[in-house]
Design a protein around this motif. Structure first.
Motif, mmCIF file in Angstrom:
data_model
loop_
_atom_site.group_PDB
_atom_site.id
_atom_site.type_symbol
_atom_site.label_atom_id
_atom_site.label_comp_id
_atom_site.label_asym_id
_atom_site.label_seq_id
_atom_site.Cartn_x
_atom_site.Cartn_y
_atom_site.Cartn_z
ATOM 1 N N ASP B 131 0.836 -1.204 0.000
ATOM 2 C CA ASP B 131 0.000 0.000 0.000
ATOM 3 C C ASP B 131 0.866 1.248 0.000
ATOM 4 O O ASP B 131 1.985 1.249 0.503
ATOM 5 N N LEU B 132 0.300 2.288 -0.552
ATOM 6 C CA LEU B 132 1.013 3.573 -0.589
ATOM 7 C C LEU B 132 1.350 4.055 0.816
ATOM 8 O O LEU B 132 2.426 4.568 1.078
ATOM 9 N N VAL B 133 0.404 3.824 1.742
ATOM 10 C CA VAL B 133 0.602 4.361 3.087
ATOM 11 C C VAL B 133 1.786 3.676 3.766
ATOM 12 O O VAL B 133 2.421 4.230 4.647
ATOM 13 N N ARG B 134 2.113 2.477 3.339
ATOM 14 C CA ARG B 134 3.224 1.769 3.974
ATOM 15 C C ARG B 134 4.564 2.096 3.335
ATOM 16 O O ARG B 134 5.611 1.812 3.919
ATOM 17 N N ALA B 135 4.523 2.673 2.140
ATOM 18 C CA ALA B 135 5.785 2.943 1.437
ATOM 19 C C ALA B 135 6.752 3.797 2.269
ATOM 20 O O ALA B 135 7.934 3.452 2.371
ATOM 21 N N PRO B 136 6.260 4.895 2.892
ATOM 22 C CA PRO B 136 7.198 5.679 3.717
ATOM 23 C C PRO B 136 7.752 4.881 4.889
ATOM 24 O O PRO B 136 8.913 5.046 5.258
ATOM 25 N N LEU B 137 6.922 3.995 5.447
ATOM 26 C CA LEU B 137 7.400 3.163 6.554
ATOM 27 C C LEU B 137 8.547 2.276 6.090
ATOM 28 O O LEU B 137 9.557 2.111 6.770
ATOM 29 N N TYR B 138 8.395 1.712 4.889
ATOM 30 C CA TYR B 138 9.448 0.841 4.358
ATOM 31 C C TYR B 138 10.719 1.651 4.136
ATOM 32 O O TYR B 138 11.828 1.192 4.424
ATOM 33 N N ALA B 139 10.536 2.871 3.611
ATOM 34 C CA ALA B 139 11.710 3.718 3.376
ATOM 35 C C ALA B 139 12.412 4.009 4.704
ATOM 36 O O ALA B 139 13.644 3.942 4.799
ATOM 37 N N LEU B 140 11.620 4.313 5.724
ATOM 38 C CA LEU B 140 12.198 4.597 7.047
ATOM 39 C C LEU B 140 12.966 3.392 7.568
ATOM 40 O O LEU B 140 14.062 3.524 8.122
ATOM 41 N N GLN B 141 12.373 2.220 7.400
ATOM 42 C CA GLN B 141 13.021 1.015 7.900
ATOM 43 C C GLN B 141 14.339 0.774 7.156
ATOM 44 O O GLN B 141 15.344 0.417 7.764
ATOM 45 N N ALA B 142 14.330 1.015 5.842
ATOM 46 C CA ALA B 142 15.564 0.849 5.066
ATOM 47 C C ALA B 142 16.629 1.815 5.581
ATOM 48 O O ALA B 142 17.798 1.456 5.745
ATOM 49 N N TRP B 143 16.196 3.040 5.857
ATOM 50 C CA TRP B 143 17.113 4.058 6.368
ATOM 51 C C TRP B 143 17.696 3.614 7.712
ATOM 52 O O TRP B 143 18.905 3.700 7.968
ATOM 53 N N LEU B 144 16.800 3.126 8.573
ATOM 54 C CA LEU B 144 17.217 2.698 9.910
ATOM 55 C C LEU B 144 18.248 1.586 9.809
ATOM 56 O O LEU B 144 19.290 1.614 10.475
ATOM 57 N N CYS B 145 17.970 0.596 8.955
ATOM 58 C CA CYS B 145 18.885 -0.544 8.816
ATOM 59 C C CYS B 145 20.242 -0.071 8.300
ATOM 60 O O CYS B 145 21.290 -0.499 8.792
ATOM 61 N N CYS B 146 20.214 0.823 7.299
ATOM 62 C CA CYS B 146 21.488 1.302 6.742
ATOM 63 C C CYS B 146 22.247 2.123 7.778
ATOM 64 O O CYS B 146 23.481 2.051 7.854
#
Lengths: 313, 657
Positions: B131-146
């Motif tokens: 979902d579109l609403v989850r896309a920013p969450l995924y981006a945040l998680q990617a950022w956090l992991c990196c």
């Protein structure tokens, strides 16, 4: 006395000289500092103002406090170059021509109303200012060290004057105006009586040798790359602007650096900051930059320039 | 595993450990509604345990306790899910085991494993929901992991620097990701589809009984979106056909396998209507179409003889299709015997009063059309009321409804009307589906909500074929032109009612829905076909995977060139110092006028001191330090710049009390 100790003592004496000057010339600390900076930067000073605001007093006080020999020449339309440089006279005893030095051969020369003299006399003076030497009858005579010219001109008097051309004006490092004192200082002035009489009771704070030493020290004030970047941008800006007749010359740029160094030195800083450049910029551009006719009278040019160039951050 | 004493003696640096925990915790949060609460809670407790141990160097469990915990947790998962496979059980097991791994995290390598778990959970979440609403969450998680990886690689890196470094890296990689997204040849079909557990069925089902529609009506979620190629038909004609129900047991209507019926040859009247439907997953096999679809839109979908679209597989993911429908049809054929039998069948002995009424109406009607009209008249004139909360009905439900309660909604009316028709010997059946929809002016499509669910009837009239009759329209004509929400706001939660009253909120939601639709159409459903379309648009005559490869290679070369060039451009000297100084100015701008671009450091310092004279000592020293670094003799040493940056961070601007 070691050189370092000399330097410290000179700096202290410089502070004292400043204090003394401020007691004589009331309410003009900024101008006094600029005059001193101009002197320490080995530049010459042009004071543009109406009569009676203390130009002569300032020059006199400077000479006195710094311990310099001084001369005053009132420029008139019939003044000849020889009148200031000096003449060769025939000496009967030795049967030879002998050069008699004119009033130029001094450490501080007050050239009053310099724009009243003919262009020929003006250029003789200005050449001497630049070269710091005088040639007469094939002999070159060095002028004393330090050599500092304080010229005045009255901007409101147009009749019978020969306005200095740009190339000549460029030889003055700074052009300052004194302006009328504010009410409080004028009152003190009125109470205090004759200012020049004050000078008699004041001891010299410096000596010619000390002034030369100070001039040398000024050249050692640090110039960083960042500051030179800033300065160059500032200079370039004067050349880019369409509303100016001429930009600043490389000589003016060198002068700006020296003046900024002197300003930093007077303020006790080991390196030049953008603020130093900004402080000496107005008297530096006052007589050099002119707006084109269409853009005249549009306010403070120096402030405009300063505001248009961001400092490195 | 025997814990190495030396490793335990030297505690791990706190920031990388905390960030690793955060990366794992972030992954956990992405699945919080998929993983049982007890598992999330257990993982959080384990994270807290490890972080507490890092600070106080208290004890971590020994190998026996850890082994025991691992076995116990696996056992619990097995007991709850009866498997360790599949999305839910697998995710639960992964989160629990990764959380346990925390308790034996003694080396940076262990932290890397933890970050890996965070990234894996992110991947699983991406496969699960897009979902579109989850896309920013995924981006945040990617950022956090990196960020965690950056902190792990350079433990002395402060948090802000690590955040900035990873953000820059991700941004740098973003064009490459976009190129891969656009050009990497996609596998056709649902290769990535995950075997899902038995998700709840949503939407219309293959039967209705009194009450089943009421549940739908209270549900404002979107069933599908329809975009018309031309101008849409008028709203009262938007009958979206779903399951057609033939079999009645006196209470519940059910679908019937109509494969045995010979197909009817329909004459299509009027202009065809072209439209595209984006169906939300229902886990059912019905596809929806406007009124009478002309043909099946896709390969594994069939058009039945009663004009339903039925797919071979349930709709487990959002599906889009183009369809063509006609709003009017006619057939001069006769209904096959099996059709007549099935569509006139009634449970024997049920609803005697209805049968009686049917006989009476039959006697007074010249033909079947007149009979239907008479039946509608009966509904119109006998005080029937539209209600979403009708009284319960007895065993002879239709009798009870027609002669006693006389209140109900579409299901009751359709059911009663068909019963009446069948009792009079006229073939008839119930059609369920949706009526109308909400026009989204931003996206230019209709949103059809579950609350638009409707039931109507079709009656066989000789010489015309199946004729749609909507008995509800007789009782509540406004139902045709307005959605249920406007019609009966009291049936909806307060939030939905408020939403309807606020025009801008509605507009906002429509915007959001349009954005979502764009996202799912253009991004989520970007397929191999879309890739070939894109190539064709760039002038490739016969696009295929080979061209995609070349396009990707070109994009890769461009990216390498661009990043390489960017790296070659020399960075400005003293950049670090400038950044620290700009940060200082930004902080000062909060308590004093902002620094003008032409203001030098001392000048600005005076500006600030004019407002806050109490800062003279601290700020004066700081500014002098800066002036010395920037303009003083000798190039500014990196350590000195770092010291200045630290001093900037430590500068206290709160007014002294």
């Amino acid at each position: 006395m070691s050189a370092a100790a000399d330097a410290t003592a000179d700096a202290a004496q410089l502070g004292r000289a400043l204090e003394t000057l401020e007691t004589v010339i009331l309410g003009k600390p900024e101008q006094i500092r600029l005059c001193l900076a101009c002197l320490l930067a080995r530049g010459h000073l042009l004071i543009e103002d109406v009569p009676g605001v203390g130009k002569t007093t300032l020059a006199h006080a400077l000479a006195h406090v710094l311990g310099l020999a001084w001369q005053r020449v009132q420029f008139t339309s019939d003044l000849l170059p020889a009148d200031i440089i000096g003449v060769s006279v025939f000496d009967r005893g030795s049967q030879r021509f002998h050069f008699r030095q004119g009033p130029l051969f001094t450490q501080l020369l007050l050239a009053d109303e310099v724009n009243r003299a003919s262009p020929r006399t003006q250029s003789a003076l200005l050449e001497a200012m630049e070269e710091r030497q005088v040639s007469a009858d094939g002999t070159t005579y060095a002028l004393p060290e330090p050599f500092f010219v304080v010229a005045t001109q009255n901007p409101h008097e147009q009749l019978g004057t020969f306005a200095l051309p740009e190339s000549q004006l460029d030889r003055f490092l700074m052009c300052v105006t004194l302006g009328y004192p504010d009410a409080a200082h004028e009152r003190a002035l009125l109470r205090g009586g004759e200012r020049r009489e004050l000078l008699a009771g004041i001891a010299a704070a410096l000596s010619p040798a000390a002034v030369v030493r100070l001039q040398r020290q000024v050249r050692t004030v640090h110039l960083s790359e960042a500051l030179l970047d800033y300065l160059q941008t500032l200079i370039a800006r004067t050349r880019e602007r369409a509303d100016l007749r001429l930009g600043l010359s490389p000589r003016a740029a060198q002068g700006l650096i020296r003046a900024a160094q002197a300003w930093a030195f007077i303020n006790g800083r080991p390196a030049v900051l953008p603020e130093d450049v900004q402080a000496v910029l107005p008297p530096l551009v006052a007589h050099r930059l002119q707006r084109r006719e269409a853009a005249q009278g549009l306010g403070d040019l120096a402030a405009e320039l300063i505001r248009s160039v961001p400092v490195p951050a | 595993m025997k814990a190495p004493a030396a490793a335990q003696a030297v505690p791990l640096p706190f920031l990388p450990l905390a960030l690793s925990c955060a990366a794992f915790g972030g992954g956990l949060l992405l699945h919080i509604d998929r993983v049982p609460a007890w598992a999330s809670l257990a993982a959080l407790v384990l994270i807290a345990w490890r972080l507490g141990a890092a600070r106080r160097a208290s004890f971590l469990p020994g190998p026996y306790l850890r082994s025991f915990l691992a076995l116990a947790m696996s056992a619990v998962v097995l007991a709850r899910f009866h498997t360790l496979n599949g999305l839910s059980a697998g995710t639960t097991l992964l989160t629990l085991m990764a959380a346990l791994k925390l308790l034996e995290t003694h080396k940076p390598r262990d932290e890397a494993v933890l970050i890996g778990a965070g990234l894996f959970l992110l991947l699983a979440a991406c496969l699960d929901r897009q979902d579109l609403v989850r896309a920013p969450l995924y981006a945040l998680q990617a950022w956090l992991c990196c960020t965690a990886l950056a902190a792990l690689a350079t433990p002395e890196l402060p948090l802000t620097r690590a955040l900035r470094l990873s953000a820059r890296t991700l941004l740098l990689a973003a064009p490459l990701a976009v190129a891969l997204f656009v050009f990497f040849p996609r596998l056709p079909g649902s290769f990535w589809a995950i075997p899902r557990g038995n998700s709840a069925l949503t939407g219309l089902s293959d039967s209705i009984s009194p009450g089943s529609i009421t549940q739908l009506v209270a549900d404002y979620s979107v069933a599908f979106r329809a975009r018309f190629s031309g101008s849409p038909p008028p709203r009262p004609q938007l009958y979206w056909r779903g399951p057609v129900l033939h079999q009645f047991d006196g209470r519940t209507w059910r679908r019937l396998d109509t494969a045995a019926r010979p197909p009817l040859h329909l004459e299509f009247l009027g202009e065809p209507v072209h439209y595209r439907i984006a169906l939300e997953p229902t886990q059912q096999r019905f596809w929806f179409a406007l009124d009478t679809p002309a043909a099946a839109p896709a390969g594994r979908v069939f058009l039945t003889s009663d004009s339903q679209l039925v797919s071979a597989e349930p709709v487990t993911q959002a599906t889009a299709y183009e369809a063509v429908s006609y709003l009017a049809t006619r057939t001069r054929e006769r209904l096959a015997a099996v059709g007549i039998r099935e569509d006139t069948a009634l449970p024997p002995g049920s609803n005697p009063r209805t049968r009686e009424l049917a006989t009476r109406l039959r006697e007074h009607s010249a033909d079947d059309a007149a009979l239907a009209a008479a039946a509608l008249d009966f509904l119109r004139t006998n005080g029937f009321v539209y209600s979403l909360e009708p009284q319960p009905l007895g065993p002879n439900a239709v009798d009870d409804f027609l002669f006693r309660t006389r209140e109900g909604f579409c299901g009751h009316y359709a059911s009663a009307f068909v019963t009446l028709m069948r009792a009079a010997g006229v073939p008839a059946h119930v059609v369920t589906g949706y009526l109308g929809g909400e026009w989204n002016p931003i996206g230019g499509y209709f949103e059809v909500h579950q609350s638009d669910a409707h039931a109507w009837t079709e009656v066989w009239i000789a010489g015309r074929g199946w004729v749609r009759i909507d008995p509800t329209a007789v009782v509540a004509p406004e139902r045709l032109t307005r959605g249920m929400l406007q019609l009966m706001p009291q049936a909806y939660p307060l939030s939905e009612q408020l939403l309807q009253r606020s025009a801008w909120l509605t507009a906002l939601l429509q915007r959001w829905d349009a954005a979502n639709t764009w996202w799912s159409d253009r991004v989520v459903k970007f397929s191999y076909a879309s890739q070939l379309d894109l190539l064709a648009r760039f002038g490739v005559k016969t696009p295929d995977a080979g061209y995609l490869g070349w396009a990707f290679a070109a994009a890769l070369v461009l990216w390498l060139l661009a990043t390489g060039l960017a790296a070659l451009v020399p960075r400005r000297r003293g950049d670090e110092l400038g950044r620290a100084y700009r940060r200082l100015c930004a902080r000062l701008a909060r308590i004093a006028p902002a620094r003008a671009a032409h203001q030098g450091p001392l000048d600005y310092c005076e500006t600030v001191l004019a407002v806050r004279p109490d800062l003279r000592a601290s700020l004066g020293a700081l500014i002098a330090h800066y002036a010395q670094l920037r303009y003083g003799p000798g190039a500014a040493a990196p350590e000195a710049v770092a010291r200045f940056a630290r001093a900037v961070r430590r500068l206290r601007l709160a007014p002294a009390r």
